[in-house]
Scaffold this motif. Structure first.
Motif, mmCIF file in Angstrom:
data_model
loop_
_atom_site.group_PDB
_atom_site.id
_atom_site.type_symbol
_atom_site.label_atom_id
_atom_site.label_comp_id
_atom_site.label_asym_id
_atom_site.label_seq_id
_atom_site.Cartn_x
_atom_site.Cartn_y
_atom_site.Cartn_z
ATOM 1 N N PHE A 1 7.525 15.224 -4.562
ATOM 2 C CA PHE A 1 8.140 14.036 -5.101
ATOM 3 C C PHE A 1 9.069 13.290 -4.037
ATOM 4 C CE2 PHE A 1 11.942 12.339 -6.775
ATOM 5 C CZ PHE A 1 11.629 11.407 -7.878
ATOM 6 N N ILE A 2 9.867 14.117 -3.385
ATOM 7 C CA ILE A 2 10.842 13.717 -2.453
ATOM 8 C C ILE A 2 9.967 12.806 -1.110
ATOM 9 C CG2 ILE A 2 12.527 14.197 -0.809
ATOM 10 C CD1 ILE A 2 13.245 13.934 -3.624
ATOM 11 N N MET A 3 8.954 13.545 -0.866
ATOM 12 C CA MET A 3 8.151 12.980 0.210
ATOM 13 C C MET A 3 7.495 11.448 -0.393
ATOM 14 S SD MET A 3 4.652 14.326 1.950
ATOM 15 C CE MET A 3 3.357 13.906 0.672
ATOM 16 N N GLY A 4 7.005 11.439 -1.559
ATOM 17 C CA GLY A 4 6.391 10.291 -1.970
ATOM 18 C C GLY A 4 7.521 9.036 -2.333
ATOM 19 N N TYR A 5 8.546 9.454 -2.831
ATOM 20 C CA TYR A 5 9.759 8.649 -2.976
ATOM 21 C C TYR A 5 10.259 8.019 -1.591
ATOM 22 C CZ TYR A 5 14.668 6.933 -3.516
ATOM 23 O OH TYR A 5 15.633 6.285 -3.703
ATOM 24 N N ALA A 6 10.252 9.266 -0.558
ATOM 25 C CA ALA A 6 10.760 8.777 0.650
ATOM 26 C C ALA A 6 10.010 7.724 1.868
ATOM 27 C CB ALA A 6 11.382 9.654 1.525
ATOM 28 N N MET A 7 8.733 7.891 1.399
ATOM 29 C CA MET A 7 7.739 7.143 2.076
ATOM 30 C C MET A 7 7.455 5.751 1.469
ATOM 31 S SD MET A 7 4.226 8.979 1.279
ATOM 32 C CE MET A 7 3.281 7.746 2.555
ATOM 33 N N GLY A 8 8.229 5.380 0.392
ATOM 34 C CA GLY A 8 7.832 3.941 -0.182
ATOM 35 C C GLY A 8 8.958 3.538 -1.125
ATOM 36 N N TRP A 9 8.967 4.140 -2.480
ATOM 37 C CA TRP A 9 10.086 3.564 -3.266
ATOM 38 C C TRP A 9 11.408 3.688 -2.870
ATOM 39 C CZ3 TRP A 9 9.865 0.165 -7.789
ATOM 40 C CH2 TRP A 9 8.719 -0.071 -7.947
ATOM 41 N N GLY A 10 11.748 4.551 -2.313
ATOM 42 C CA GLY A 10 13.177 4.640 -1.314
ATOM 43 C C GLY A 10 13.446 3.584 -0.319
ATOM 44 N N PRO A 11 12.678 3.727 0.813
ATOM 45 C CA PRO A 11 13.442 2.712 1.905
ATOM 46 C C PRO A 11 12.627 1.414 1.487
ATOM 47 C CG PRO A 11 11.532 4.020 2.772
ATOM 48 C CD PRO A 11 12.022 4.609 1.386
ATOM 49 N N ILE B 1 0.763 -1.082 -0.136
ATOM 50 C CA ILE B 1 0.046 -0.237 0.049
ATOM 51 C C ILE B 1 0.906 1.371 -0.041
ATOM 52 C CG2 ILE B 1 -0.126 0.043 2.625
ATOM 53 C CD1 ILE B 1 -2.790 1.144 -0.140
ATOM 54 N N LEU B 2 1.946 1.159 0.688
ATOM 55 C CA LEU B 2 2.849 2.347 0.718
ATOM 56 C C LEU B 2 3.701 2.726 -0.606
ATOM 57 C CD1 LEU B 2 4.669 2.091 4.274
ATOM 58 C CD2 LEU B 2 2.711 3.545 3.546
ATOM 59 N N LEU B 3 3.961 1.362 -1.273
ATOM 60 C CA LEU B 3 4.444 1.662 -2.553
ATOM 61 C C LEU B 3 3.459 2.220 -3.446
ATOM 62 C CD1 LEU B 3 6.507 -1.865 -2.980
ATOM 63 C CD2 LEU B 3 7.487 0.359 -2.740
ATOM 64 N N PHE B 4 2.283 1.664 -3.626
ATOM 65 C CA PHE B 4 1.174 2.395 -4.183
ATOM 66 C C PHE B 4 0.989 3.885 -3.837
ATOM 67 C CE2 PHE B 4 -1.086 -1.930 -4.862
ATOM 68 C CZ PHE B 4 -0.749 -2.091 -6.028
ATOM 69 N N VAL B 5 0.906 4.298 -2.956
ATOM 70 C CA VAL B 5 0.852 5.624 -2.369
ATOM 71 C C VAL B 5 2.013 6.396 -3.044
ATOM 72 C CG1 VAL B 5 0.642 7.235 -0.846
ATOM 73 C CG2 VAL B 5 -1.102 5.281 -0.716
ATOM 74 N N SER B 6 3.230 5.971 -2.674
ATOM 75 C CA SER B 6 4.249 6.623 -3.096
ATOM 76 C C SER B 6 4.684 7.006 -4.353
ATOM 77 C CB SER B 6 5.618 5.530 -2.607
ATOM 78 O OG SER B 6 6.669 5.943 -3.294
#
Length: 510
Positions: free
Chosen positions: A408-418, A347-352
């Motif tokens: 963008f950075i927020m979206g990346y950092a909450m999913g596709w980053g970590p 779900i976090l990956l989808f939102v991200s």
């Protein structure tokens, strides 16, 4: 599949204990909480992720240093529009080489010793940067710190996943990203151009501090129980797990599960076995996620953040915008850390991916449709040279690129980053985990290097909106990839995840 593999891990919830007497359930519940809250586990994770702090510090080192070196009085150290991009991007080549070597280091030295080994090139690289007398020393220093970053990128997530308790593996798996962001913020704070708190040479000296602290702390930390078992060191593996979970817990039960899993994968991977879906599916998923993560444009945006803000003439000074984006990134990673084990990975990956898609699309359309007099775009001016131009924002519409980048950075950092790093360490099979994690890091950093090198020529030839619209298309692909390819691993042991890929039965992930 052995019967023991199908048994769920002990859970905190009472529904998990229906097969046990009530007194036994209470005892297991207390043991679960004691193992979950064992402080030694968190100390081991902290010692390891100091390597990520150094990685984040080194990655953005060029941000304040390039402007200082462009104005350096010595011709031997002065950077121009041709050498400055190399000073920024050559780090990723070193990181790719580090990931490639980790394919051997992880299986030969082990996860902990591989992390400790990274301190050698890192310390040498910072020393070269601090004492640089020519361009070759600057570039070699960047390559060596990049190499160390590649080793830690491949080793630390695997080490953390293998020592973590399943109940907090998501939170601990986000710690590498948190520490990397902290390292970047500390670099921005110490080297805010033009009033550097530390000279660019002393910035490199400061980078040595977390490296030395990491080595000293890891000397007292245990190695991964799974790696020790794969080397036939059963007594040492049992002692390691006891140290990580606590003596008054049911660590022996977890040890038997790990031992059974390692026994089934005692042989090294052969070429014929690569045709087995149990091996190639998780490797393709992990590699695909690393590839798509970099294609989404995060490295390009972070490396050229201040020049991008200068070119779009955002309403604040570019260095303050960069710091603000860094704080947003840190907050988003912290949110992901606390929600990963509750909301789940998918779900976090989808939102991200959705947030990244909307942000990149907004940025691309803004640059394309807003007149140059409003967005600050200067005809026939390169992105690098525009970084040196004074920004003269005249319209509050210039808040749009700042907000789009922050989201963008927020979206990346909450999913596709970590989560990309976490899933890589979770789904890769034990017998191929060392090699496959190194391969994924190589894919990641070669993609990052290619994008970073082509970013400026594309911007100069077609405009700044083209790469952002490309990143938006990739973000849409991330959504599809998550839906069709990525399994949910929340709350599952590594043995349960391996059982899913071995049998294809989703019951192991329920």
């Amino acid at each position: 599949m052995e019967r023991g593999d199908r048994q769920p891990l002990v859970r905190k919830t009472s529904s998990s204990y229906r097969t046990f007497p009530e007194s036994t359930a209470r005892r297991l519940d207390k043991e679960y909480l004691r193992s979950l809250h064992n402080k030694r586990l968190y100390l081991a994770v902290f010692a390891a992720v100091l390597g990520n702090f150094s990685f984040g510090f080194a990655l953005v080192y060029p941000s304040p240093v390039i402007p200082a070196l462009e104005a350096h009085p010595s011709p031997a150290l002065r950077l121009d529009q041709h050498t400055a991009p190399w000073f920024g991007s050559v780090f990723t080549l070193g990181a790719a080489a580090g990931g490639l070597s980790t394919m051997l280091l992880n299986d030969c030295l082990g996860r902990k010793l591989s992390i400790m080994f990274s301190a050698l090139p890192s310390a040498l690289g910072y020393a070269l940067l601090a004492g640089a007398q020519g361009l070759w020393m600057l570039l070699l220093g960047r390559v060596l710190t990049g190499y160390a970053g590649g080793v830690t990128s491949a080793s630390i997530p695997v080490y953390i996943s293998e020592i973590s308790h399943p109940g907090v593996r998501g939170m601990l798996g986000a710690c590498p990203q948190i520490m990397a962001v902290l390292g970047s913020l500390v670099l921005y704070a110490l080297g805010k151009y033009p009033r550097l708190v530390l000279d660019w040479r002393w910035l490199a000296v400061a980078g040595e501090v977390p490296v030395l602290a990491m080595v000293l702390l890891l000397c007292f930390m245990p190695n991964s129980p799974r790696f020790l078992l794969s080397q036939g060191k059963e007594e040492e593996a049992l002692g390691s797990l006891c140290w990580l979970r606590g003596e008054d817990t049911d660590y022996a039960r977890e040890y038997e599960q790990i031992k059974d899993s390692v026994r089934k994968q005692s042989r090294r991977v052969s070429c014929a076995e690569l045709k087995d879906p149990f091996l190639y599916k998780p490797i393709l998923i992990a590699g695909g996620m690393r590839f798509l993560q970099q294609l989404s444009g995060v490295t390009c945006i972070l490396v050229y953040l201040q020049p991008i803000f200068k070119k779009t003439a955002v309403i604040l000074k570019a260095e303050y915008d960069a710091a603000l984006v860094g704080l947003v990134r840190l907050s988003a990673v912290a949110i992901a850390a606390v929600s990963m084990d509750k909301a789940g990975r998918k779900i976090l990956l989808f939102v991200s991916a959705g947030v990244m898609l909307a942000s990149n699309l907004t940025m691309g359309l803004y640059i394309h449709f807003v007149p140059a007099s409003h967005n600050g775009t200067v005809a026939n001016t390169t992105l690098v040279s525009s970084a040196n131009l004074p920004a003269e924002p005249t319209n509050y519409i210039t808040l749009i690129p700042l907000l789009a980048t922050m989201f963008f950075i927020m979206g990346y950092a909450m999913g596709w980053g970590p989560i990309t790093w976490l899933l890589m360490s979770e789904i890769l099979p034990l017998k191929a985990r060392g090699v496959a994690s190194g391969l994924c890091v190589v894919v990641s950093w070669l993609t990052a290097f290619t994008l970073t090198q082509f970013f400026l020529p594309v911007v100069n030839a077609f405009g700044l909106e083209v790469p952002f619209l490309f990143f938006a298309v990739i973000s849409a692909g991330n959504i599809l990839f998550t839906g069709f390819c990525v399994p949910e691993t929340k709350g599952r042991s590594l043995e349960q995840i391996e059982a899913f890929f071995r049998t294809g039965r989703r019951s192991f992930l329920r």
